[in-house]
Write an enzyme that holds these catalytic residues in place. Structure first.
Site, mmCIF file in Angstrom:
data_model
loop_
_atom_site.group_PDB
_atom_site.id
_atom_site.type_symbol
_atom_site.label_atom_id
_atom_site.label_comp_id
_atom_site.label_asym_id
_atom_site.label_seq_id
_atom_site.Cartn_x
_atom_site.Cartn_y
_atom_site.Cartn_z
ATOM 1 N N THR A 182 37.300 38.136 37.083
ATOM 2 C CA THR A 182 36.067 38.920 37.109
ATOM 3 C C THR A 182 35.221 38.657 35.860
ATOM 4 O O THR A 182 35.751 38.267 34.830
ATOM 5 C CB THR A 182 36.503 40.395 37.164
ATOM 6 N N ARG A 210 39.226 45.381 51.429
ATOM 7 C CA ARG A 210 39.745 45.840 50.123
ATOM 8 C C ARG A 210 38.647 45.804 49.044
ATOM 9 O O ARG A 210 37.906 44.854 48.902
ATOM 10 C CB ARG A 210 40.906 44.938 49.718
ATOM 11 N N GLY A 212 38.222 46.600 44.811
ATOM 12 C CA GLY A 212 38.951 46.863 43.569
ATOM 13 C C GLY A 212 38.206 47.828 42.675
ATOM 14 O O GLY A 212 37.336 48.584 43.121
ATOM 15 N N ASP A 213 38.559 47.788 41.405
ATOM 16 C CA ASP A 213 37.971 48.723 40.441
ATOM 17 C C ASP A 213 36.557 48.344 40.005
ATOM 18 O O ASP A 213 35.766 49.210 39.626
ATOM 19 C CB ASP A 213 38.849 48.770 39.180
ATOM 20 N N THR A 233 38.645 44.269 33.545
ATOM 21 C CA THR A 233 39.154 43.203 34.408
ATOM 22 C C THR A 233 40.674 43.301 34.462
ATOM 23 O O THR A 233 41.324 43.500 33.434
ATOM 24 C CB THR A 233 38.755 41.802 33.925
ATOM 25 N N GLY A 234 41.221 43.204 35.644
ATOM 26 C CA GLY A 234 42.671 43.320 35.764
ATOM 27 C C GLY A 234 43.060 43.711 37.173
ATOM 28 O O GLY A 234 42.254 43.560 38.106
ATOM 29 N N GLY A 236 43.080 45.658 39.964
ATOM 30 C CA GLY A 236 42.161 46.731 40.326
ATOM 31 C C GLY A 236 42.818 48.011 40.798
ATOM 32 O O GLY A 236 42.400 49.114 40.431
HETATM 33 N N1 ASP Z 1 39.652 43.890 38.819
HETATM 34 C C1 ASP Z 1 39.324 42.951 39.858
HETATM 35 C C2 ASP Z 1 39.765 43.502 41.174
HETATM 36 O O1 ASP Z 1 40.839 44.082 41.252
HETATM 37 C C3 ASP Z 1 39.945 41.623 39.671
HETATM 38 C C4 ASP Z 1 39.702 40.976 38.360
HETATM 39 O O2 ASP Z 1 39.481 41.656 37.363
HETATM 40 O O3 ASP Z 1 39.737 39.757 38.331
HETATM 41 O O4 ASP Z 1 39.081 43.293 42.143
#
Ligand code: ASP
Length: 316
Positions: A182, A210, A212-213, A233-234, A236
């Site tokens: 991200t 789906r 994410g965060d 980022t992580g 989610g």
């Molecule tokens: N946080 C993002 C998600 O879960 C993914 C990412 O940070 O790469 O969609």
């Protein structure tokens, strides 16, 4: 004049020097510097934190190295579904979109939602219809194609695995690799206003719509002049459980923690306890930045009016 400052990330995860060629590392460093420069140029000209974070994120959305806009990951159905959010810390106005397709710069659509939809969060076909009505730039499916992301998807498309964005050998439950790609930016402008922006393709092989965060206000993205601007980022799902971005803000507001302390509390304690890999970037209204992650690396950068300019990838 007030100190102005911008910080960016291009994803966190198992990013290891031994997995990287010199050329690839150079390409990432260059891309991060370009994004940082684009955002910083806005601040230097007296522009707003909102315009700075948007400029920085657009640069990364246009670069196939990152999992946002061009180069976004593939879903189970083999298409690219994009999520993004932007928030203005001076007004608490926010705009977000999830599961949109063929939008060249999802962050611009998120801002358009904030400014002209009368709503905060639009999803799927409705968000795409709104984009068309507002004349937002569209691109054909091929624009979003990259061989690297396609190969990542091909490897797992017939399984129930899903995958975040940077390489690792570990299998974590249903997640094949721990990879997060991200992009995001946080800024403090010369008036002391804060803004945050985040954009992503989410996870490879994601399905059932789906989300994410990243596009959730208060989770992957948050800004409030009284506390901080945050872009995460992580993994989610775990960041959602932790309500990560707003939790940093709350620790500052209710417990008087500094930005750095609050970010460390959330990323190094709360998320670690939940097994939530990743990181975040934060900015306070004095232009102080925090770049905190619990994974092996995080593509990141920082530039401010005191002459600091940092680009980094790995952990210490
Ligand atoms: N946080 C993002 C998600 O879960 C993914 C990412 O940070 O790469 O969609």
């Amino acid at each position: 004049m007030h100190k102005y400052s911008i910080a960016i990330h291009g994803g966190a995860g198992t990013i290891l020097k031994e997995d990287m060629t010199n050329e690839l590392e150079e390409a990432y460093r260059e891309a991060l510097q370009e994004s940082l420069n684009a955002g910083y140029a806005v601040l230097e000209e007296g522009g707003s934190a909102m315009n700075a974070v948007k400029a920085a994120v657009v640069m990364m959305e246009d670069n196939a190295l990152f999992n946002a806009g061009k180069g976004a990951v593939f879903t189970k159905k083999g298409v690219n579904e994009l999520d993004a959010a932007i928030m203005d810390g001076s007004t608490l106005n926010a705009g977000a979109i999830a599961g949109v397709r063929n939008i060249r710069n999802p962050i611009e659509l998120a801002e358009e939602v904030m400014l002209h939809s009368g709503h905060v969060f639009l999803s799927g076909k409705g968000a795409n219809d709104f984009a068309i009505k507002q004349g937002i730039k569209l691109e054909p499916d091929e624009y979003f194609y990259s061989q690297y992301r396609y190969d990542q998807w091909r490897e797992i498309r017939d399984s129930d695995l899903y995958q975040l964005d940077h390489k690792s050998d570990k299998l974590v439950g249903l997640m094949k690799d721990k990879k997060f790609g991200t992009v995001g930016a946080v800024a403090c402008d010369s008036d002391g206003n804060l803004a945050a922006a985040t954009s992503t393709g989410g996870m490879t092989n994601k399905r059932y719509g789906r989300i994410g965060d990243s596009p959730m206000i208060g989770v992957g993205t948050y800004a409030n002049n009284n506390t901080c601007a945050i872009s995460c980022t992580g993994h989610g799902e775990i960041f959602i459980k932790a309500v990560a971005a707003y939790d940093v803000s709350c620790l500052m507001e209710y417990k008087n923690l500094t930005l750095q302390q609050a970010c460390e509390e959330v990323v190094l304690k709360k998320l670690v306890a939940l097994n939530g890999d990743g990181g975040l970037i934060g900015m306070d209204a004095n232009g102080n930045a925090a770049l905190v992650f619990n994974s092996a690396g995080m593509y990141r950068g920082l530039k401010n009016s005191e002459g600091e300019n940092l680009i980094a990838i790995y952990g210490s």
